[in-house]
Design an enzyme around this catalytic site. Sequence first.
Site, mmCIF file in Angstrom:
data_model
loop_
_atom_site.group_PDB
_atom_site.id
_atom_site.type_symbol
_atom_site.label_atom_id
_atom_site.label_comp_id
_atom_site.label_asym_id
_atom_site.label_seq_id
_atom_site.Cartn_x
_atom_site.Cartn_y
_atom_site.Cartn_z
ATOM 1 N N GLU A 92 -5.618 -28.509 -10.720
ATOM 2 C CA GLU A 92 -4.938 -27.294 -11.189
ATOM 3 C C GLU A 92 -5.854 -26.079 -11.118
ATOM 4 O O GLU A 92 -5.398 -24.982 -10.805
ATOM 5 C CB GLU A 92 -4.408 -27.500 -12.619
ATOM 6 C CG GLU A 92 -3.279 -28.502 -12.720
ATOM 7 C CD GLU A 92 -2.063 -28.132 -11.864
ATOM 8 O OE1 GLU A 92 -1.879 -26.945 -11.566
ATOM 9 O OE2 GLU A 92 -1.308 -29.047 -11.488
ATOM 10 N N TYR A 115 -1.308 -21.203 -17.994
ATOM 11 C CA TYR A 115 -0.738 -22.037 -16.939
ATOM 12 C C TYR A 115 -1.481 -23.376 -16.831
ATOM 13 O O TYR A 115 -0.876 -24.452 -16.859
ATOM 14 C CB TYR A 115 -0.745 -21.325 -15.570
ATOM 15 C CG TYR A 115 -0.488 -22.333 -14.500
ATOM 16 C CD1 TYR A 115 0.769 -22.906 -14.369
ATOM 17 C CD2 TYR A 115 -1.538 -22.830 -13.719
ATOM 18 C CE1 TYR A 115 1.006 -23.918 -13.465
ATOM 19 C CE2 TYR A 115 -1.303 -23.843 -12.806
ATOM 20 C CZ TYR A 115 -0.037 -24.384 -12.686
ATOM 21 O OH TYR A 115 0.178 -25.411 -11.813
ATOM 22 N N ASP A 117 3.878 -21.273 -12.832
ATOM 23 C CA ASP A 117 3.067 -20.518 -11.872
ATOM 24 C C ASP A 117 3.976 -19.574 -11.073
ATOM 25 O O ASP A 117 5.175 -19.436 -11.388
ATOM 26 C CB ASP A 117 2.297 -21.478 -10.951
ATOM 27 C CG ASP A 117 3.209 -22.214 -9.978
ATOM 28 O OD1 ASP A 117 4.457 -22.130 -10.124
ATOM 29 O OD2 ASP A 117 2.687 -22.850 -9.042
#
Length: 388
Positions: free
Chosen positions: A43, A126, A144
Site C-alpha cells: 500500500e 488511506y 484512493d
Amino acid sequence: MTLQDLLTDCASVADRLLAWFATDARDLPWRRARTPYRVWVAEVMLQQTRVDTVVAYYDRFLSHFPSVQALAGAPLESVLKAWEGLGYYARARNLHAAAQHIMTAHGGHLPNTFEGLLALPGVGRYIAGAVASIAFGQAVAAVDGNARRVLCRVFAIREDAAQPAVQRELEALAARLLPTGQPGAFNEALMELGATVCTPRSPRCNGCPLGTLCKARLAGDAESLPVRRARPRVPHYDVAAAVTWDGDGRVLVAQRRADDMLGGLWEFPGGKREGDETLPECLTREIREELDVEIEVGGLLTVVSHAYTHFRITLHAFLCRWASGEPRCLECAAFQWVRPDELDGLPMSVADRKVAQALQAHLVGLAGQPPVRAHTAPPAPPALDGAG
Ligand code: SF4
C-alpha cells in the site's frame, strides 16, 4: 433519493462488486501471500505509483527486507537504494522509521487498528484504512483516487473530489457500502474497478458490474466525473549540476539533507539558476554555497528533463574540476569523493542516475585514454548560455 433507495443501492453495489472481484481480480504479487507487513509495504508503494511500476519493485524490495525486523535493522541508505526509481522518497524514509517504531513500541507487530496504524510515520487515512481492512478485517473504508472516481460516478456526485470535505463525504459513503465480514475484499474491489474498468477516460461501462446502477452512466456523462479543478500551470526551472573531478580520478557527490525533497539521496551537487545568471555562474555559486569549494566549470556532459509533482526541471550537468578549498557541508548532509564505478551503489534520484549513466557512457567513449586522467583536465568552458 430516499434513504431506503440509498440503502438498497449500497447493498447491490457491494454484492455486485464482490462477485465481480472474485472472478476478475488481477493476480498481483501482494495478493498471493498476505501478511500485514506485505500488505503495508504494497500500500505504501502503490500510493502515488502505478501498479505496473510497483510490480517491478515489490518482490525485490521484500527479498531485501522480508520482515519488519529486517527493514528496521537495515541502514536507511540501503532502503533508499532499493526504492531508487520509485519516486516520492519520503515514503521510503517513513517506512523505515515506522518499522523501527513498530519494533520498539509494538514488539515487531503492526498495529491492528485504524487508529494504531494512523499513528505510524507516513501512514495517512488511506493506508491505515487499507491495511486495517485488508490485513486485519477491520470494517473501515479505504478510498484512493480510483475508488473516488467510481463513487462519484455511481452516485453522480458533482462536487470537487479534490476538496478534503468532499473526500470525507466519499469516505463516509464507502463506509456505508462496506459489507459485513468482507471489508478488505470490498475496498480492493472498489479500487480495482476504478483501475481496470471505470478508468478516467473511456470507462468500459458495458462490461461493468455496476452498469445498471450507475447514475452517471444513466445520465450519459460518466467521463465528466469526478469534477476536476483547472490545474495551475506547473513551473519549470533550469538546474545546473557539477560532476567535479579531484585530480585523482574521483568525483564529488553530496547527500541531500533528510528534511529536504529527495532527502537521503546522493546527487551531483548544484542548484537552481537564479535571475539572469549563466549556468556556469549558477554552478560556481551553488557549489560555493553548498560545499564551500571553488570549481572550474568545463564542458556540458548531458541535459536531463524531469517532471516532479509540482514542477519540472531541466538539469544541465557539467564536467568540472576542483580548484581550491576543502569541501565541507554547508547545505548538505554529507559528501564524498567516489570513483565512477562506485556511483552504482549510491541511492540517487532518477535525474542524477541519468547523469551518472551519461558520465559512465562518456568514459567508455574516450577510446584509448585512461578515463581518470582524461577528466582531470576538463574541456574548454561551454557557451555561456548552456545547452538544452
Ligand atoms: Fe464507471 Fe461506467 Fe461502471 Fe459507472 S457504469 S461505475 S461509469 S464503468
